[in-house]
Design a protein around this motif. Structure first.
Motif, PDB file in Angstrom:
ATOM      1  N   MET A   1       0.819  -1.207   0.000  1.00 54.16           N
ATOM      2  CA  MET A   1       0.000   0.000   0.000  1.00 54.16           C
ATOM      3  C   MET A   1       0.863   1.272   0.000  1.00 54.16           C
ATOM      4  N   GLU A   2       1.977   1.236   0.759  1.00 49.46           N
ATOM      5  CA  GLU A   2       2.836   2.415   0.825  1.00 49.46           C
ATOM      6  C   GLU A   2       3.442   2.711  -0.540  1.00 49.46           C
ATOM      7  N   ILE A   3       3.840   1.639  -1.267  1.00 52.20           N
ATOM      8  CA  ILE A   3       4.425   1.835  -2.592  1.00 52.20           C
ATOM      9  C   ILE A   3       3.385   2.422  -3.547  1.00 52.20           C
ATOM     10  N   GLN A   4       2.152   1.908  -3.461  1.00 50.08           N
ATOM     11  CA  GLN A   4       1.083   2.425  -4.315  1.00 50.08           C
ATOM     12  C   GLN A   4       0.772   3.876  -3.993  1.00 50.08           C
ATOM     13  N   SER A   5       0.760   4.200  -2.702  1.00 45.36           N
ATOM     14  CA  SER A   5       0.497   5.574  -2.282  1.00 45.36           C
ATOM     15  C   SER A   5       1.587   6.515  -2.770  1.00 45.36           C
ATOM     16  N   GLU A   6       2.851   6.065  -2.662  1.00 46.47           N
ATOM     17  CA  GLU A   6       3.981   6.883  -3.118  1.00 46.47           C
ATOM     18  C   GLU A   6       3.890   7.112  -4.625  1.00 46.47           C
ATOM     19  N   THR A   7       3.537   6.075  -5.353  1.00 45.58           N
ATOM     20  CA  THR A   7       3.405   6.181  -6.810  1.00 45.58           C
ATOM     21  C   THR A   7       2.275   7.137  -7.191  1.00 45.58           C
ATOM     22  N   ALA A   8       1.149   7.011  -6.478  1.00 46.91           N
ATOM     23  CA  ALA A   8       0.008   7.885  -6.766  1.00 46.91           C
ATOM     24  C   ALA A   8       0.356   9.343  -6.497  1.00 46.91           C
ATOM     25  N   ARG A   9       1.036   9.595  -5.394  1.00 41.53           N
ATOM     26  CA  ARG A   9       1.412  10.969  -5.066  1.00 41.53           C
ATOM     27  C   ARG A   9       2.377  11.523  -6.113  1.00 41.53           C
ATOM     28  N   CYS A  10       3.358  10.714  -6.498  1.00 43.04           N
ATOM     29  CA  CYS A  10       4.352  11.144  -7.479  1.00 43.04           C
ATOM     30  C   CYS A  10       3.691  11.539  -8.796  1.00 43.04           C
ATOM     31  N   TRP A 492      11.665   6.647  -9.236  1.00 46.99           N
ATOM     32  CA  TRP A 492      12.375   5.595  -9.949  1.00 46.99           C
ATOM     33  C   TRP A 492      13.453   4.951  -9.075  1.00 46.99           C
ATOM     34  N   GLN A 493      14.118   5.756  -8.261  1.00 45.25           N
ATOM     35  CA  GLN A 493      15.191   5.255  -7.405  1.00 45.25           C
ATOM     36  C   GLN A 493      14.678   4.721  -6.066  1.00 45.25           C
ATOM     37  N   GLY A 494      13.368   4.824  -5.843  1.00 46.37           N
ATOM     38  CA  GLY A 494      12.797   4.297  -4.610  1.00 46.37           C
ATOM     39  C   GLY A 494      13.036   5.159  -3.396  1.00 46.37           C
ATOM     40  N   HIS A 495      13.334   6.438  -3.594  1.00 45.78           N
ATOM     41  CA  HIS A 495      13.559   7.350  -2.474  1.00 45.78           C
ATOM     42  C   HIS A 495      12.219   7.853  -1.939  1.00 45.78           C
ATOM     43  N   ARG A 496      11.958   7.618  -0.677  1.00 46.60           N
ATOM     44  CA  ARG A 496      10.718   8.088  -0.074  1.00 46.60           C
ATOM     45  C   ARG A 496      10.931   9.482   0.496  1.00 46.60           C
ATOM     46  N   TRP A 497       9.927  10.336   0.359  1.00 47.21           N
ATOM     47  CA  TRP A 497      10.041  11.698   0.861  1.00 47.21           C
ATOM     48  C   TRP A 497       8.712  12.123   1.477  1.00 47.21           C
ATOM     49  N   SER A 498       8.793  13.096   2.367  1.00 48.37           N
ATOM     50  CA  SER A 498       7.596  13.562   3.075  1.00 48.37           C
ATOM     51  C   SER A 498       7.123  14.920   2.577  1.00 48.37           C
TER      52      SER A 498
END
Length: 510
Positions: A1-10, A492-498
């Motif tokens: 879910m976190e990966i999907q959320s990050e992708t959606a936000r991006c 793309w690099q998998g860096h998570r940010w807030s």
């Protein structure tokens, strides 16, 4: 879910940039055509009219609003401006497209092997090749010490002068515990501050304080760069000892990664300043309300007692420094105001406490980006660094109505300064986020109305901190090339940010 959320936000942010692209293209075309047709639309050039020699100025950090602001100011005063900045992942720096720059150079990546030596050598080469008279350092927190090392080498090996403190001064101001110690040595008020190197040390200080000062709270901050923990404003101690121990146990604290345990200042009033220091004298100054992520800049009026006290604090810090005459650079303080009656630098029932100093230019310098004598005076103040301490006022000009023969050579933004915002930030924070929260049922229509009203006020009464009609391309690149590509690269690099700071081009990791 976190990966999907990050992708959606991006991809939603990239999509938002695409949706607004037609409007930005229209604005860009209109501005460009108007500039071509009407030369009178541009701000007047004033440097040669004032009898000042034309200088070649290097401004680093032009991808940030503060560096771009200063580059434009030098250009409008008829100085030749060379720009430089970092460009990661082949993403172009928005400032490189500014009309104010006659040339742009890419600086070595921060994570490259042997970075410090490469960085200093690159700066030296730029300065020598272009016969730079003045280097104005507007780089970010990541290169603070490298800039200080470069300053010492540049001034030793060339005739170029630098708006940058030396290594000793930068270290004293950049490291929070050193800065607090320096304030105490100069008999200036500071909140209780401890540098801690272990979890046990933290718990012992909190236990002792609970006995001596039952109502006092503290916050923990990492000494180095740590985006994950720097925004943590948890007040310690927590209601129970067990909860406090559990919170502290989750932190990575050691002698190699020390933290700062600092007294929390109640009241919630936070302020920041931007100051230019030349040969130990305060030459430019602005103060404004602040926040943990500051994206709106409104200057405090000069008759405000808090403004006067922050100015006085800055001047006292300089006057009480043994090496003040050798201090030339930017000095930006963060202050908290305690509304409770207490000892110290009191203003009525308020006490002003410094909590941090950034030995670099502050984004608040955008408040000087307004046509008028104040901008010209600011440029002259910077150029005065080329001359010796005794010649700082040799141009014989009046600064903000002050006689340069007096001790008060202080340049400030005009009284009618327009507040600054960044439309890219406001669209998301004042329109998109409230709308999503309305859909989720966490806010009502009145909240949407209020945030929309604030957005419209900023749009029609404020100015974007990066956009100038005579120089429209940097803002266009910032919102439609730089940020979309940067956000996609992080995904793309998998860096998570807030969070992201549009004005400083910084992404906060999480």
């Amino acid at each position: 879910m976190e990966i999907q959320s990050e992708t959606a936000r991006c991809f939603s942010l990239v999509f938002l940039s695409l949706v607004n692209l037609p409007i930005s293209l229209v604005i860009l075309c209109i501005s460009t055509l108007r500039n071509l047709i009407s030369s009178s639309f541009k701000m007047p050039h004033d440097g040669t009219q004032d009898g000042c020699s034309r200088r070649t100025v290097l401004v680093t950090g032009v991808g940030m609003a503060k560096g771009l602001t200063l580059a434009r100011a030098f250009y409008l005063s008829r100085h030749q401006v060379i720009g430089a900045d970092f460009e990661d992942h082949f993403i172009p720096c928005s400032g490189r497209f500014s009309k104010s720059l006659s040339r742009f150079y890419k600086l070595p990546r921060l994570d490259s092997p042997g970075y410090t030596r490469k960085y200093i050598d690159r700066l030296m080469q730029i300065i020598k090749d272009n016969e730079i008279d003045l280097w104005v350092s507007c780089s970010g927190v990541a290169s603070a010490m490298e800039d200080a090392q470069a300053k010492e080498e540049v001034e030793f090996r060339t005739l170029c002068k630098c708006i940058q403190f030396d290594v000793a001064t930068t270290s004293m101001l950049h490291e929070k515990h050193n800065f607090m110690r320096a304030c105490s040595e100069r008999r200036l008020p500071v909140p209780e501050t401890h540098e801690v190197a272990s979890k046990d040390e933290i718990l012992k200080i909190l236990s002792y304080s609970a006995l001596q000062y039952p109502d006092r709270k503290y916050i923990l901050k990492p000494v180095g760069m740590d985006d994950v923990n720097r925004g943590d404003m948890t007040l310690l101690p927590l209601p129970s000892k067990a909860a406090t121990v559990e919170h502290v146990s989750r932190l990575f604290v050691s002698s190699s990664t020390p933290w700062i345990l600092q007294q929390f200042i109640p009241g919630g009033e936070e302020y920041c300043t931007h100051a230019l220091v030349v040969h130990g004298k305060l030459r430019c100054f602005v103060a404004c309300p602040s926040a943990e992520l500051l994206m709106h800049y409104t200057p405090l009026p000069q008759d405000d007692m808090l403004w006067q006290d922050m100015r006085d604090f800055t001047m006292k810090f300089l006057e009480r420094s043994s090496n003040a005459g050798n201090m030339t650079g930017h000095m930006s303080f963060d202050f908290m105001v305690d509304s409770a009656v207490g000892k110290g630098n009191e203003i009525g029932s308020k006490t002003l406490y410094p909590i941090e100093c950034n030995p670099r230019a502050h984004t608040a310098v955008v408040l000087f980006a307004q046509q008028g004598p104040e901008m010209r005076d600011m440029v002259r103040a910077y150029i005065s660094a080329i001359e010796g301490p005794g010649d700082a006022s040799s141009d014989g000009k009046i600064l903000n109505g002050q006689n340069p023969g007096s001790e008060k050579l202080l340049v400030m933004p005009p009284n009618n300064t327009v507040s600054r915002y960044w439309i890219g930030h406001d669209i998301v924070s004042l329109l998109v986020h409230p709308t999503l929260r309305l859909i989720a049922g966490s806010v009502d229509f009145m909240d949407i109305f209020n945030s929309s009203f604030i957005f419209l006020e900023h749009l029609f009464a404020w100015e974007d901190g990066s956009f100038q009609a005579w120089d429209p391309l940097p803002a266009f690149v910032l919102y439609h090339i730089y940020w979309p590509l940067t956000i996609l690269a992080a995904w793309w690099q998998g860096h998570r940010w807030s969070r992201i700071n549009v004005s400083t081009t910084k992404i906060f990791a999480c």
